[in-house]
Scaffold this motif. Structure first.
Motif, PDB file in Angstrom:
ATOM      1  N   LEU A   4       0.841  -1.128   0.081  1.00 13.36           N
ATOM      2  CA  LEU A   4      -0.012   0.071   0.138  1.00 13.36           C
ATOM      3  C   LEU A   4       1.077   1.275   0.103  1.00 13.36           C
ATOM      4  CD1 LEU A   4      -1.739  -2.393   1.425  1.00 13.36           C
ATOM      5  CD2 LEU A   4      -2.918  -0.396   2.453  1.00 13.36           C
ATOM      6  N   GLY A   5       0.586   2.125  -0.959  1.00 17.83           N
ATOM      7  CA  GLY A   5       1.453   3.363  -0.937  1.00 17.83           C
ATOM      8  C   GLY A   5       0.548   4.734  -0.844  1.00 17.83           C
ATOM      9  N   GLU A   6       0.538   5.511   0.218  1.00 17.34           N
ATOM     10  CA  GLU A   6      -0.140   6.512   0.515  1.00 17.34           C
ATOM     11  C   GLU A   6       0.398   7.920  -0.359  1.00 17.34           C
ATOM     12  OE1 GLU A   6      -0.490   4.585   4.568  1.00 17.34           O
ATOM     13  OE2 GLU A   6       0.979   5.037   3.145  1.00 17.34           O
ATOM     14  N   LEU A  20      -6.145  12.520  -0.068  1.00 21.83           N
ATOM     15  CA  LEU A  20      -5.190  11.436   0.013  1.00 21.83           C
ATOM     16  C   LEU A  20      -5.743  10.447  -0.778  1.00 21.83           C
ATOM     17  CD1 LEU A  20      -4.689  11.401   3.946  1.00 21.83           C
ATOM     18  CD2 LEU A  20      -3.650  13.016   2.368  1.00 21.83           C
ATOM     19  N   SER A  21      -4.631   9.944  -1.298  1.00 23.50           N
ATOM     20  CA  SER A  21      -4.606   8.560  -2.281  1.00 23.50           C
ATOM     21  C   SER A  21      -4.006   7.349  -1.726  1.00 23.50           C
ATOM     22  CB  SER A  21      -4.192   8.928  -3.704  1.00 23.50           C
ATOM     23  OG  SER A  21      -5.075   9.953  -4.311  1.00 23.50           O
ATOM     24  N   CYS A  22      -4.360   6.054  -1.877  1.00 22.17           N
ATOM     25  CA  CYS A  22      -3.706   5.065  -1.550  1.00 22.17           C
ATOM     26  C   CYS A  22      -3.805   4.159  -2.719  1.00 22.17           C
ATOM     27  CB  CYS A  22      -4.284   4.431  -0.146  1.00 22.17           C
ATOM     28  SG  CYS A  22      -3.606   2.881   0.241  1.00 22.17           S
ATOM     29  N   VAL A  23      -2.650   3.639  -3.252  1.00 22.74           N
ATOM     30  CA  VAL A  23      -2.532   2.758  -4.388  1.00 22.74           C
ATOM     31  C   VAL A  23      -2.248   1.368  -3.963  1.00 22.74           C
ATOM     32  CG1 VAL A  23      -1.731   2.061  -6.507  1.00 22.74           C
ATOM     33  CG2 VAL A  23      -1.957   4.314  -5.937  1.00 22.74           C
ATOM     34  N   VAL A  24      -3.122   0.311  -4.188  1.00 21.84           N
ATOM     35  CA  VAL A  24      -2.778  -0.916  -3.487  1.00 21.84           C
ATOM     36  C   VAL A  24      -2.383  -2.129  -4.699  1.00 21.84           C
ATOM     37  CG1 VAL A  24      -3.687  -2.841  -2.374  1.00 21.84           C
ATOM     38  CG2 VAL A  24      -4.842  -0.625  -2.024  1.00 21.84           C
ATOM     39  N   SER A  25      -1.066  -2.782  -4.467  1.00 16.34           N
ATOM     40  CA  SER A  25      -0.605  -3.521  -5.242  1.00 16.34           C
ATOM     41  C   SER A  25      -1.501  -5.099  -5.239  1.00 16.34           C
ATOM     42  CB  SER A  25       0.614  -3.827  -5.135  1.00 16.34           C
ATOM     43  OG  SER A  25       0.823  -4.392  -3.897  1.00 16.34           O
ATOM     44  N   GLY A  26      -1.611  -5.709  -6.298  1.00 13.97           N
ATOM     45  CA  GLY A  26      -2.306  -7.003  -6.085  1.00 13.97           C
ATOM     46  C   GLY A  26      -3.417  -7.018  -7.073  1.00 13.97           C
ATOM     47  N   ARG A  27      -4.052  -8.105  -7.270  1.00 12.33           N
ATOM     48  CA  ARG A  27      -5.198  -8.425  -8.209  1.00 12.33           C
ATOM     49  C   ARG A  27      -6.382  -8.677  -7.564  1.00 12.33           C
ATOM     50  NH1 ARG A  27      -2.841 -13.074 -11.946  1.00 12.33           N
ATOM     51  NH2 ARG A  27      -2.284 -13.727  -9.854  1.00 12.33           N
ATOM     52  N   TYR A  94      -1.362  10.089   8.281  1.00 14.67           N
ATOM     53  CA  TYR A  94      -2.698   9.369   7.889  1.00 14.67           C
ATOM     54  C   TYR A  94      -2.083   8.008   7.121  1.00 14.67           C
ATOM     55  CZ  TYR A  94      -5.757  12.978   8.950  1.00 14.67           C
ATOM     56  OH  TYR A  94      -6.687  13.968   9.781  1.00 14.67           O
ATOM     57  N   PHE A  95      -2.579   6.725   7.533  1.00 15.74           N
ATOM     58  CA  PHE A  95      -2.364   5.800   7.015  1.00 15.74           C
ATOM     59  C   PHE A  95      -3.635   4.806   6.425  1.00 15.74           C
ATOM     60  CE2 PHE A  95       1.830   5.046   9.274  1.00 15.74           C
ATOM     61  CZ  PHE A  95       1.310   6.149  10.470  1.00 15.74           C
ATOM     62  N   CYS A  96      -3.404   4.269   5.284  1.00 15.44           N
ATOM     63  CA  CYS A  96      -4.276   3.410   4.696  1.00 15.44           C
ATOM     64  C   CYS A  96      -3.973   1.820   5.186  1.00 15.44           C
ATOM     65  CB  CYS A  96      -4.391   3.533   3.214  1.00 15.44           C
ATOM     66  SG  CYS A  96      -3.278   3.068   2.232  1.00 15.44           S
ATOM     67  N   TYR A 113      -2.846  -5.414   6.127  1.00 17.37           N
ATOM     68  CA  TYR A 113      -1.884  -4.586   5.527  1.00 17.37           C
ATOM     69  C   TYR A 113      -1.942  -3.069   5.765  1.00 17.37           C
ATOM     70  CZ  TYR A 113      -1.868  -9.111   3.246  1.00 17.37           C
ATOM     71  OH  TYR A 113      -2.058 -10.364   2.692  1.00 17.37           O
ATOM     72  N   TRP A 114      -0.699  -2.696   5.761  1.00 12.73           N
ATOM     73  CA  TRP A 114      -0.698  -1.024   6.182  1.00 12.73           C
ATOM     74  C   TRP A 114       0.272  -0.366   5.121  1.00 12.73           C
ATOM     75  CZ3 TRP A 114      -3.299   1.374  10.019  1.00 12.73           C
ATOM     76  CH2 TRP A 114      -4.107   0.757  10.753  1.00 12.73           C
ATOM     77  N   GLY A 115       0.064   0.820   4.647  1.00  7.94           N
ATOM     78  CA  GLY A 115       0.819   1.853   3.966  1.00  7.94           C
ATOM     79  C   GLY A 115       1.840   2.367   5.216  1.00  7.94           C
ATOM     80  N   GLN A 116       2.695   3.108   4.321  1.00  8.13           N
ATOM     81  CA  GLN A 116       3.880   3.815   5.298  1.00  8.13           C
ATOM     82  C   GLN A 116       3.410   5.078   6.030  1.00  8.13           C
ATOM     83  OE1 GLN A 116       7.009   2.504   6.433  1.00  8.13           O
ATOM     84  NE2 GLN A 116       5.987   0.714   5.422  1.00  8.13           N
ATOM     85  N   GLY A 117       2.303   5.821   5.576  1.00  9.10           N
ATOM     86  CA  GLY A 117       1.699   6.780   6.173  1.00  9.10           C
ATOM     87  C   GLY A 117       1.992   8.047   5.324  1.00  9.10           C
ATOM     88  N   THR A 118       1.342   9.004   5.431  1.00  3.54           N
ATOM     89  CA  THR A 118       1.673  10.410   4.784  1.00  3.54           C
ATOM     90  C   THR A 118       1.173  11.616   5.701  1.00  3.54           C
ATOM     91  OG1 THR A 118       1.100  11.781   2.951  1.00  3.54           O
ATOM     92  CG2 THR A 118      -0.819  10.624   3.380  1.00  3.54           C
TER      93      THR A 118
END
Length: 124
Positions: A4-6, A20-27, A94-96, A113-118
């Motif tokens: 996950l990337g914010e 804020l946007s959060c892009v998630v890898s995976g199908r 902020y975390f997604c 799963y967590w992003g690194q935060g923004t």
């Protein structure tokens, strides 16, 4: 592995807006319930908003209801948090987060799963 990337954080004056946007890898993004959490210095991580994968139902913590809007675009594997009428007390990292098991979950422990935060900083 899910990543996950914010993005979209920054410095804004009180009353302003950020998205804020959060892009998630995976199908299998469409099968994840997505949540936004935030953590201010010296405080615990707290729930902000969630959008379910089942029916795209949403839920917000009381302090942001009517100011923030969570949405998702399954074609882009992205979840958004539109933040309007920002207040200094909204300042936090902020975390997604994503989870496949608990639709509508509001506790951090439910998320796999967590992003690194923004960083979001609202000046008065």
């Amino acid at each position: 592995q899910v990543h996950l990337g914010e993005s979209g954080g920054g410095l804004v004056q009180a009353g302003g807006s950020l998205r804020l946007s959060c892009v998630v890898s995976g199908r299998t993004f469409v099968m994840y319930t997505m949540g936004w959490f935030r953590q201010a210095p010296g405080k615990e991580r707290e729930f902000v908003a969630v959008i379910s994968w089942i029916d795209a139902g949403t839920y917000y913590t009381d302090s942001v209801r009517d100011r923030f809007t969570i949405s998702r675009d399954n074609t882009k594997n992205t979840v958004y948090l539109q933040m309007n009428s920002l207040k200094p007390e909204d300042t936090a990292v902020y975390f997604c987060a994503a989870n496949r098991l608990v639709a509508g979950a509001t506790t951090p422990g439910a998320y796999e799963y967590w992003g690194q935060g923004t960083q979001v900083t609202v000046s008065s």
